[in-house]
Scaffold this active site. Structure first.
Site, mmCIF file in Angstrom:
data_model
loop_
_atom_site.group_PDB
_atom_site.id
_atom_site.type_symbol
_atom_site.label_atom_id
_atom_site.label_comp_id
_atom_site.label_asym_id
_atom_site.label_seq_id
_atom_site.Cartn_x
_atom_site.Cartn_y
_atom_site.Cartn_z
ATOM 1 N N ARG A 185 0.803 -1.236 0.000
ATOM 2 C CA ARG A 185 0.000 0.000 0.000
ATOM 3 C C ARG A 185 0.836 1.286 0.000
ATOM 4 N NH1 ARG A 185 0.250 -1.182 5.094
ATOM 5 N NH2 ARG A 185 -1.284 -2.874 5.095
ATOM 6 N N THR A 245 15.139 7.842 13.552
ATOM 7 C CA THR A 245 16.438 7.285 13.968
ATOM 8 C C THR A 245 16.932 6.211 12.992
ATOM 9 O OG1 THR A 245 15.336 5.600 15.323
ATOM 10 C CG2 THR A 245 15.942 7.671 16.428
ATOM 11 N N GLU A 393 5.511 -3.448 14.891
ATOM 12 C CA GLU A 393 5.760 -3.973 13.546
ATOM 13 C C GLU A 393 4.841 -3.316 12.540
ATOM 14 O OE1 GLU A 393 5.129 -6.910 10.119
ATOM 15 O OE2 GLU A 393 3.707 -5.908 11.444
ATOM 16 N N GLU A 394 3.581 -3.148 12.937
ATOM 17 C CA GLU A 394 2.583 -2.658 11.982
ATOM 18 C C GLU A 394 2.933 -1.290 11.398
ATOM 19 O OE1 GLU A 394 0.646 -4.391 10.527
ATOM 20 O OE2 GLU A 394 -0.001 -6.058 11.764
ATOM 21 N N HIS A 521 -6.266 -6.092 9.061
ATOM 22 C CA HIS A 521 -6.113 -4.718 9.580
ATOM 23 C C HIS A 521 -7.443 -4.015 9.853
ATOM 24 C CE1 HIS A 521 -1.636 -4.262 8.131
ATOM 25 N NE2 HIS A 521 -1.828 -5.330 8.879
ATOM 26 N N SER A 627 30.039 -10.638 -17.071
ATOM 27 C CA SER A 627 31.078 -11.669 -16.891
ATOM 28 C C SER A 627 31.605 -11.748 -15.464
ATOM 29 C CB SER A 627 32.213 -11.435 -17.888
ATOM 30 O OG SER A 627 32.837 -10.193 -17.630
ATOM 31 N N HIS A 685 21.709 -6.018 1.441
ATOM 32 C CA HIS A 685 21.852 -7.375 0.889
ATOM 33 C C HIS A 685 21.857 -7.285 -0.638
ATOM 34 C CE1 HIS A 685 21.697 -11.692 0.668
ATOM 35 N NE2 HIS A 685 21.443 -11.830 1.965
ATOM 36 N N GLY A 695 7.272 -2.648 -2.908
ATOM 37 C CA GLY A 695 7.073 -2.649 -1.467
ATOM 38 C C GLY A 695 7.441 -3.988 -0.884
#
Lengths: 744, 744
Positions: A185, A245, A393-394, A521, A627, A685, A695
């Site tokens: 979203r 932060t 978390e949400e 939700h 390559s 990563h 997202g």
């Protein structure tokens, strides 16, 4: 007859055991011990506990910053303590906006004021807890008071704006309305803002999330007309966690950004709405009829606008700092206390959150309790276990991200792997993660039995995949691959900071697919809904405890950590083929499209009575030099094959075992690019990332793939080199591991 | 600047002419004469005539057997006469049922009586002609009075019943409701009856035919809530025409079958309904939620039933013989009066039929009038032209079929080609037919200019195809093929008796694609609708007259008929590849599916809480021997290449020209199988047929393809041989034509 059946069963069990005499990373003796422990572990698991805890944890709204959320954290901490864990609450101070003013109205051609609220239902006991419920809103929307014409933008992803351009429609100065789906979203308002929109509505179309899918709540589990999907719209693909932060833990005394400088916050107001609220707005739209694929299941002709329909959206938020309470429960390892296996699930919800996240949370708790029972009988894990219940978390993976950023150095030293779960329900195992852990999960999923069919959950997942695959070839490929395939991880749950920021090998585990519904939700994600429609007897909660519990224990007790570099190497080779094909296809389609533009074909084919703006030619797609990456992957294949051969006998080296294991679990950290991904340094990563424009959706080889997708050729070439270097660093670790094995 | 543009245009025109110096089948001299005649022909075409005639012909309902239909026939006959044609009405006596009783009600769980009527609209002048309108019904439904539980069967095609079987749902003794689409409508009750249903409702879902597609009438052109699609449900893939006189003309004194012995009539009652009438019935259904792809755009959850919802359907018809009035207008050829070019369009409609069929009819009339003007200036066609206005097309291609059956011998002797049209509107040329006529139509469509874009209609059709193709490769293939591609003909209009029963080379021509709407077979297919939404200035009516007129005149005036056997050979080779691939794919999918059944994979993947019946293993797919057909097609390729090489110089042979032309136009008759297709001897073309289970949808190499699809392996092998023999006979004709050319 009974005798024959018995014989048959005996044979089956023997055959299953014959398949594998030891677990990867284990000797025969330690395998047998581990299996014995797991058998006991299983016997301790009680579905009734999940039921009781869900009722308690989902009993009242418990979002980040809520009183009940804090009580839940304390409740869980106390339980962990009672089971013998060293448990504590680690609290961070984080930004969390909640609504003060929410107003949405159609001001022309007719008047309509949106309800922006979900009604309580007598069939759902907690749905009436109005005072504690967070109202329907998108966290991290900007404050705003805007009035403008409305434009329907389908899912609101970049392709949709291309199509709007073909229609000659510009959203500058307009308010857009996008439907949920097609991307995470948060992408919708981000892309709307990039295109100059001044406000954004997101609604649940009944086609994807409502009556078109099935009977609506309370008759069935699907989203009722006034149901609303709350959710975060921070620019999570830039960085998750507390927006003030980035990169550091949001401790009381942390150095905080000014909110206007936070790189992942929107400038425009965004509001999620129900299909009942969306219907009058969409029905009032003028302009062209929406393209076929844009249309949903509301009973009228979808138009795009702009035109008569004008809306007024006013939103104000309380931008306060709140306490974010993570529960961290440690069980010190008997032999290797400085090697940690971390297992987590979040505990905060948007409202009551029985499914999301409590169904996963209670499975984790029961897993931890059963481990503590094992400990009592003398099976203390060799490595340290860390069970975590994340807060926040949400809104933006806040609890996990702040904890990971805060303890980064220690975690990179000690953590063998992070195992995540989230919502869970009836159905099929869905396992994603680092492909070094694919063999571990194959063995785990072979040893866990599906509660409904009595076959290994691995085989049921494969059966489902085969049955839903299109075409005989695809089906055959799936049936022929007898081992479990891990999916690649994008984002959307708490593994992101561990995996994509620090390079800690991670897994995300859950069951689902037979638990469809539209409670996501909303206030209807309740205990009542869950036990009617999701996992009535918590059989899949127990299956999750068995699955994640086995993954955790096998990592904790392995003699030599069961990392499979060959599986990783093979998978990344597949990704390389994909991006090379992507580039070739893009070259071909660009050539053809440019030719069609040059020959005026699009204009010739367009209906002259409908406004049409032909696309402009795109720059030709160059050949890139792959390559370095091809060579790096060839070396990795060689190194990982050698390592696998050296490990084939399953013996344990006499010397340097600790160094070997450290080398193994830290290898993935070498895949991190110091500079991070382009325009989002937090994500480091080189193999797995959430998509900048999808997202949650994963992009593998993200720097290269997104460079190509964005037609940033020089950047894509740089990213090939950066990824090749990462693979080279990684290969050195695999070679180092082999050298240790050869020394013995 | 103007000079440069002028230069550019001069160059373009020169380039276009340089492309081809003569028409296929013409010398340089005769080409120039033909082009000159066509230029004049174009100049005679008047859109105002189409407007006036449409207003007249669609002014009142004019279905088969109606008073106004007869008046229309007389009106056209008189016009043809006034233009110098030898015109007459040929009348047949044919069966045509019209409703006496129509009753549909939901009798439980609640009561609802279907309206079964379309309301008049003030915006549509003819919509209120209630007394003359045929009510909403499906012609050839059986009489019946049934009450039973209702089952939703999606499109009601065989695949849907497979899926019902998986759900454990049996329609025996039930009434089914199917939505329009996915097949010709007549397939739905046929398949329902095969599965034991006792009644059938067919409704227009707004997803495919209503508000989901665009604004509904009168705001836009799409089907309004009470709009109903009437239509025939005879088993036309068995045989079309009067059900009582298969294979012979339905003259006054013809020998008639007893109605119960007619091989293409249903035993169960069938009624078409609007989505307003369908909504309460579908909403009342219980049982499982319908599979995703079955669901339409009505605002509720689609269930399959059976269960609570019970309906009562009562239908009675007046099974009377009526007069079927074909108008046949001949213009004797100046040089070759016994070689005929036949050009037809039907004149009967379900109600007012402004679009279907009058839009095509008036284009044909203007074409015929312009030809008569040409004649006045001395350009009398060399071959005889026969302009036809068919009656009774809507119920079952009755007028054309009876005429063709009646005059079969003469037609097989004389007819060079049959050129059909039907409804017509704004958009792109759609040309289908025998691939021997592909080069003819390529040249025609190159020489007709699209009224909106000013480019050849061929190029606009290609632009549209390229733009809507998916994938760069598909797009490139279309752009690279500079010549027009004919589609293969199934059924659904009056070419069927000529083409598939007699083997007369046929074409079906029309414009469309920018004239979408939902008026089809309803009272809203009116002049008012047509001039607002379909082809407001009759520009595409004129384009059709130019296109079909050119095809007609070029066939009539050619020195050597422009048949392209190479194009045919190439196309049939493509069909052979298709059926061979079909067989291989079926073999592979059968193997995989049987393995999945054996391994219990479907059951493992199924939700145990939802009833599921796994499929049973199918017989293995054998290899078939295609060599006879491969060899036959190799010979044809050689023969057609030789013939093309011999014709490359475009000269006219001195001797045997008539024999040559007869050989050319009768060659296609050699493709007829004496025995006809399996279980439907009326259809004799071995290359093209309507599908036994698709209806209008074409099946190429039908005997072979349907043998494979129906898993009738021995039959498929027999059909390979029968088709090979047909191709061999055909090749002999091509070789004979070459021999004539070599004799000169």
């Amino acid at each position: 007859m009974r005798k024959i059946l018995l014989l048959f069963f005996t044979f089956s069990i023997t055959a299953a055991f014959a398949q594998q005499k030891t677990l990867s990373g284990y000797t025969k003796t330690s395998s047998d011990q581990e299996w014995e422990a797991e058998k006991k572990f299983d016997s301790y698991l009680q579905p009734a506990n999940l039921d009781v805890w869900m009722k308690r944890l989902a009993g009242r709204p418990h979002h980040l910053g809520s009183a009940y959320g804090k009580q839940n954290a304390e409740f869980m901490r106390d339980l962990f303590k009672s089971w013998g864990y060293d448990a504590q609450i680690e609290t961070y101070k984080v930004l969390f906006p909640t609504p003060k003013v929410r107003q949405l109205e159609l001001v022309g051609p007719t008047k309509f004021t949106a309800r922006l609220a979900e009604p309580a239902l007598k069939e759902d006991a907690t749905s009436g807890q109005t005072k504690e419920q967070l109202p329907t809103y998108n966290a991290w929307s900007a404050d705003g008071d805007v009035t403008a014409e409305l434009v329907f933008v389908n899912y609101g992803v970049p392709d949709d704006y291309d199509q709007l351009e073909r229609m000659g429609i510009d959203v500058r100065g307009k308010i857009v309305i996008a439907k949920y789906g097609g991307s995470w979203r948060g992408i919708k308002p981000k892309v709307a803002q990039e295109h100059g929109a001044i406000g954004c509505l997101i609604y649940s179309d009944p086609e994807g999330d409502g009556y078109h899918q099935g009977d609506v709540y309370p008759k069935g589990p699907f989203r009722p007309q006034h149901g609303v999907q709350r959710g975060s719209v921070s620019d999570m693909p830039i960085y998750p966690g507390d927006p003030l932060t980035p990169g550091i833990g949001a401790t009381e005394d942390a150095k905080r950004l000014d909110r206007k400088d936070a790189g992942n916050l929107l400038k425009i107001p965004v509001q999620p709405i129900s299909y009942a609220d969306a219907q009058p707005l969409l029905a009032a739209l003028g302009g062209p009829v929406a393209p076929e694929k844009w249309r949903g299941a509301l009973p009228f002709t979808y138009h795009v606008g702009p035109g008569a329909a004008k809306v007024h959206l006013k939103l104000e938020f309380d931008w306060k700092l709140v306490d974010c309470h993570n529960v961290i429960a440690k069980l010190k390892g008997s032999e290797l206390p400085d090697e940690w296996v971390v297992r987590g699930n979040h505990h905060d919800a948007w409202v009551n959150g029985a499914n999301d996240p409590i169904s996963g949370m209670v499975a984790l708790m029961e897993e931890a309790r059963a481990v503590s029972e094992l400990v009592k009988t003398g099976f203390r894990p060799k490595r340290t276990l860390v069970y975590c219940a994340w807060d926040g978390e949400e809104p933006s993976l806040i609890g996990s991200t702040e904890w990971v950023e805060h303890h980064a150095t220690e975690l990179q030293q000690k953590v063998v792997a992070y195992i995540n779960s989230d919502g869970n329900g009836r159905g099929f195992l869905d396992a994603g993660g680092s492909h070094t852990l694919e063999t571990l999960m194959d063995e785990v999923s072979r040893d866990v039995t599906d509660p409904q069919t009595g076959i290994p959950v691995r085989d049921r997942a494969r059966a489902y995949k085969a049955t839903t695959a299109v075409g005989a070839k695809a089906r055959k490929d799936i049936l022929d691959k007898k081992v479990l395939t891990l999916s690649a991880l994008g984002s959307g749950s708490d593994y992101s900071p561990f995996f994509q920021h620090l390079g800690i090998p991670s897994l995300n585990l859950g069951y689902g697919g037979e638990d469809d519904g539209g409670e996501y939700h909303s206030i209807y994600d309740s205990y009542d809904m869950y036990v009617r429609f999701k996992d009535p007897k918590f059989a899949y909660g127990i299956a999750l405890a068995k699955t994640a519990g086995r993954a955790t224990l096998r990592l904790a007790n392995a003699d030599v950590l069961p990392f499979d570099f060959k599986a990783f190497s093979k998978t990344v080779n597949g990704y390389l083929t994909e991006v090379m094909t992507l580039l070739d296809n893009l070259r071909e389609s660009t050539e053809v499209e440019n030719q069609m533009i040059k020959d005026n074909v699009f204009v010739q084919a367009a209906d002259p009575l409908i406004k049409y703006v032909p696309p402009t030619p795109k720059d030709a797609v160059p050949f890139l030099n792959f390559s370095s990456l091809q060579n790096a992957l060839t070396s990795l294949e060689k190194a990982s094959t050698l390592y696998a051969d050296l490990r084939a006998n399953n013996t344990v080296p006499n010397t340097n075992l600790t160094t070997l294991n450290e080398t193994l679990y830290r290898a993935e950290q070498k895949l991190m690019a110091d500079a991070g991904l382009p325009r989002r340094a937090w994500y480091r990563h080189t193999i797995y990332a959430p998509g900048f424009y999808t997202g949650y959706g994963v992009k593998t080889l993200p720097g290269i793939r997104e460079g190509i997708e964005q037609r940033a050729w020089a950047e894509a070439q740089e990213q090939i080199e950066a990824t090749a270097k990462a693979i080279e660093r990684y290969t050195k670790e695999v070679e180092a591991a082999s050298r240790i094995l050869m020394m013995r």
